[in-house]
Design a protein around this motif. Structure first.
Motif, PDB file in Angstrom:
ATOM      1  N   PHE A  59       0.841  -1.197   0.000  1.00  0.00           N
ATOM      2  CA  PHE A  59       0.000   0.000   0.000  1.00  0.00           C
ATOM      3  C   PHE A  59       0.874   1.244   0.000  1.00  0.00           C
ATOM      4  O   PHE A  59       0.578   2.229  -0.681  1.00  0.00           O
ATOM      5  N   GLU A  60       1.934   1.189   0.786  1.00  0.00           N
ATOM      6  CA  GLU A  60       2.955   2.235   0.823  1.00  0.00           C
ATOM      7  C   GLU A  60       4.300   1.560   1.052  1.00  0.00           C
ATOM      8  O   GLU A  60       4.367   0.491   1.654  1.00  0.00           O
ATOM      9  N   PRO A  61       5.371   2.164   0.591  1.00  0.00           N
ATOM     10  CA  PRO A  61       6.680   1.558   0.848  1.00  0.00           C
ATOM     11  C   PRO A  61       7.030   1.658   2.329  1.00  0.00           C
ATOM     12  O   PRO A  61       6.528   2.511   3.042  1.00  0.00           O
ATOM     13  N   GLY A  62       7.881   0.775   2.765  1.00  0.00           N
ATOM     14  CA  GLY A  62       8.322   0.806   4.147  1.00  0.00           C
ATOM     15  C   GLY A  62       8.703  -0.568   4.628  1.00  0.00           C
ATOM     16  O   GLY A  62       8.379  -1.588   3.992  1.00  0.00           O
ATOM     17  N   PRO A  63       9.394  -0.626   5.761  1.00  0.00           N
ATOM     18  CA  PRO A  63       9.841  -1.915   6.284  1.00  0.00           C
ATOM     19  C   PRO A  63       8.712  -2.673   6.971  1.00  0.00           C
ATOM     20  O   PRO A  63       7.617  -2.129   7.193  1.00  0.00           O
ATOM     21  N   ASN A  64       8.978  -3.935   7.301  1.00  0.00           N
ATOM     22  CA  ASN A  64       8.073  -4.761   8.109  1.00  0.00           C
ATOM     23  C   ASN A  64       6.661  -4.804   7.525  1.00  0.00           C
ATOM     24  O   ASN A  64       5.677  -4.505   8.209  1.00  0.00           O
ATOM     25  N   GLN A  65       6.552  -5.148   6.266  1.00  0.00           N
ATOM     26  CA  GLN A  65       5.251  -5.189   5.609  1.00  0.00           C
ATOM     27  C   GLN A  65       4.398  -6.337   6.170  1.00  0.00           C
ATOM     28  O   GLN A  65       4.875  -7.465   6.321  1.00  0.00           O
ATOM     29  N   VAL A  66       3.143  -6.028   6.511  1.00  0.00           N
ATOM     30  CA  VAL A  66       2.202  -7.032   6.994  1.00  0.00           C
ATOM     31  C   VAL A  66       0.906  -6.902   6.203  1.00  0.00           C
ATOM     32  O   VAL A  66       0.628  -5.875   5.606  1.00  0.00           O
ATOM     33  N   GLY A  67       0.095  -7.946   6.247  1.00  0.00           N
ATOM     34  CA  GLY A  67      -1.198  -7.904   5.575  1.00  0.00           C
ATOM     35  C   GLY A  67      -1.514  -9.216   4.899  1.00  0.00           C
ATOM     36  O   GLY A  67      -0.687  -9.757   4.158  1.00  0.00           O
ATOM     37  N   ALA A  68      -2.716  -9.717   5.166  1.00  0.00           N
ATOM     38  CA  ALA A  68      -3.153 -10.974   4.556  1.00  0.00           C
ATOM     39  C   ALA A  68      -4.657 -10.946   4.338  1.00  0.00           C
ATOM     40  O   ALA A  68      -5.358 -11.919   4.590  1.00  0.00           O
ATOM     41  N   GLU A  69      -5.172  -9.815   3.850  1.00  0.00           N
ATOM     42  CA  GLU A  69      -6.613  -9.673   3.652  1.00  0.00           C
ATOM     43  C   GLU A  69      -7.082 -10.539   2.487  1.00  0.00           C
ATOM     44  O   GLU A  69      -6.470 -10.549   1.417  1.00  0.00           O
ATOM     45  N   THR A  70      -8.159 -11.246   2.711  1.00  0.00           N
ATOM     46  CA  THR A  70      -8.794 -12.051   1.676  1.00  0.00           C
ATOM     47  C   THR A  70     -10.249 -11.639   1.558  1.00  0.00           C
ATOM     48  O   THR A  70     -10.966 -11.578   2.557  1.00  0.00           O
ATOM     49  N   SER A  71     -10.691 -11.366   0.361  1.00  0.00           N
ATOM     50  CA  SER A  71     -12.064 -10.937   0.160  1.00  0.00           C
ATOM     51  C   SER A  71     -13.036 -12.075   0.466  1.00  0.00           C
ATOM     52  O   SER A  71     -12.842 -13.199  -0.001  1.00  0.00           O
ATOM     53  N   PRO A  72     -14.099 -11.815   1.236  1.00  0.00           N
ATOM     54  CA  PRO A  72     -15.141 -12.826   1.406  1.00  0.00           C
ATOM     55  C   PRO A  72     -15.810 -13.216   0.092  1.00  0.00           C
ATOM     56  O   PRO A  72     -16.510 -14.225   0.023  1.00  0.00           O
TER      57      PRO A  72
END
Length: 551
Positions: A59-72
């Motif tokens: 979504f934006e650059p930067g360290p420690n990227q997280v995220g695991a969204e899955t569309s219902p």
């Protein structure tokens, strides 16, 4: 644009919002109709393209990227977000806080309204973000995730400005003392409580998140937004727009920060317990709500919206078909994944009087089941109303609920939605003494038709359940004014908003900004009300300085 210019630009809307909050009349600053005539003929396509452009990348650059969204609705979003630890988030907020606190309240309000204005212009993008994280149907995602949420944010700003306006700033205080007069110059200032933490939910991230975000911002507090790991994107978009407005106004962007985390390494408890966090807003389940009350309650303002078991009491009706249609829609809307959705339908075992003659308990159940079948018969219409199931655990709850009584209407996937997680409402017949079945929240498209000894005991059990386990909405159908008066008294004492005899286009699930008070803080469904004076007034304290004036 500078803060002073933004204040001037949005003053008329703010004045209207304050007036509406006082009068409780209809008011909406942000059109709920997704029309090209309002938002621009290309707005929908541009919103969809903007959403597609966010997928499968940071979504934006930067360290420690997280995220695991899955569309219902099926696909993984593939979006990651830069994550900071608690110490870094707090340090940045503390560094930004003095500039925000020093900004005049009117300028803060102007900045808040500019953020809301820009969010409104991105309502089609937000609709996609909300739809593909929460499972809401597109129309609901546009309205509830966009304009309705924006109105709730504006409402919070209006209440904040109303409360701040009661502080005079500077006064000259004179007290006659015999032949002399004691004259004192007194100054009063609103001092922000500290960093506001907003912990978001997975089903209505903006609608439930914006009141806390904007109430804290308007009262001078920097804000850290901690979204649910399954619904980061809507609040990430919100924070990005807020930071852009702040930067353009010459203020630190870190007045508003996003704090994404994962289910495996959650941040909410550590953030909430941090001494620099002065205010906590939380929407979610009672497990973490109880933890917050135990560890945070009493130490800092805590505003929660949690679980509730919303009741319906059927005494009698002069429009049985309308009752069934209206209640069926409320049960089906967003597959019951609303904090305002009804769960427990209390019905006299002997049945109810209607305009179609006496209806037995069994006939009431059959009427509701038939209304649900008719409402959801067209798969295209059904998916628009019911949406998708946000959390797979809801499907497990449906399977378990089938064993809690006699199934009047079974839940089933919506045809043609194989990639999506869908389920139509389950309606289960049970008895009033089966409290183990109906006496807890069973979040999702699950409802119980509860046979009671009589209507009076149905009302008593519904009100008692509300006091003991919490509820945000209640619905009563009766042609007897005395029974309705008793219901109003009982549910008022239980601290729940009551709707009566809904058979048309108003549904118990709905809550209108500037008019309806959402949650009361008077039962276990939550600690605060959206929105009243108490919701904003404890986000600041009043400091006084006084100095004698020379004669």
């Amino acid at each position: 644009m500078g803060a002073d210019a933004l204040s001037t630009r949005h003053q008329a809307i703010l004045d209207q919002a304050v007036a509406a909050a006082r009068s409780r009349i209809f008011f909406s600053a942000y059109p709920e109709t997704p029309s090209g005539k309002i938002y621009g003929e290309t707005a929908k396509a541009e919103g969809e393209a903007a959403f597609q452009a966010l997928l499968d990348k940071p979504f934006e650059p930067g360290p420690n990227q997280v995220g695991a969204e899955t569309s219902p609705w099926g696909p993984s979003l593939g979006i990651t977000y830069p994550a900071l630890d608690v110490a870094a988030l707090v340090a940045r907020a503390e560094a930004a806080q003095p500039a925000w606190e020093a900004t005049p309240a009117s300028h803060r309000a102007g900045i808040c309204l500019e953020i809301l204005y820009r969010l409104n212009r991105q309502s089609f993008l937000m609709a996609q973000a909300v739809m593909h994280t929460t499972g809401q149907g597109w129309a609901m995602a546009f309205q509830a995730g966009g304009p309705h949420a924006q109105d709730r944010g504006l409402e919070a700003v209006a209440y904040a400005m109303e409360e701040l306006s009661k502080i005079p700033g500077e006064v000259t205080w004179s007290k006659p003392m015999g032949k002399e007069t004691l004259t004192i110059r007194k100054t009063f200032r609103a001092v922000p409580r500290g960093i506001g933490l907003v912990v978001g939910c997975a089903t209505f991230p903006t609608w439930n998140g914006y009141p806390g975000i904007f109430a804290s911002l308007a009262t001078g507090n920097a804000v850290i937004v901690k979204p649910h790991p399954a619904a980061i994107l809507p609040l990430a978009i919100t924070v990005r727009i807020a930071r852009e407005v702040l930067t353009e106004a010459g203020l630190p962007a870190d007045i508003v920060q996003l704090a994404p985390d994962t289910a495996q390494q959650p941040l909410a408890a550590e953030l909430a317990a941090h001494p620099a966090i002065g205010i906590v807003d939380f929407t979610g389940g009672p497990a973490f709500g109880n933890w917050l009350r135990e560890h945070i309650g009493g130490r800092k303002p805590l505003h929660t919206e949690e679980a509730g078991i919303n009741p319906v009491v059927l005494h009698s009706t002069d429009d049985f078909a309308g009752l069934c249609r209206n209640l069926a829609f409320s049960l089906a809307l967003y597959s019951g994944q609303m904090c305002t959705a009804p769960q427990n339908i209390f019905v006299p075992r002997a049945g109810i009087a209607t305009n179609e003659g006496h209806k037995s308990y069994e006939q009431v159940g059959a009427g509701l089941a038939a209304a649900l079948d008719a409402l959801l018969a067209d798969p295209a219409r059904a998916v628009g109303i019911a949406g998708a199931i946000q959390n797979p655990a809801t499907l497990e709850r449906i399977a378990a609920a089938r064993r809690l009584g006699e199934v009047i209407r079974d839940s089933a996937p919506i045809p043609g939605q194989d990639a999506a997680r869908t389920a139509t409402p389950l309606l289960v017949a049970t008895d009033s003494d089966a409290g183990a079945a109906w006496g807890e929240e069973r979040f999702g498209p699950i409802a119980f038709l509860i046979a009671c000894p009589d209507a009076e005991q149905a009302l008593s059990m519904a009100a008692s359940s509300t006091r003991a386990r919490g509820a945000i909405t209640a619905l009563v159908h009766s042609t007897d004014d005395a029974f309705l008066a008793t219901a109003e008294h009982e549910f008022a004492r239980a601290g729940v908003a009551l709707s009566e005899n809904l058979t048309g286009g108003l549904f118990v699930n709905q809550s209108a900004a500037f008019s309806d008070y959402h949650v009361s803080g008077a039962n276990p469904s939550g600690t605060s009300c959206l929105t009243d004076a108490a919701y904003v007034a404890n986000r600041f304290v009043i400091a006084m300085a006084r100095r004698p004036v020379a004669a």
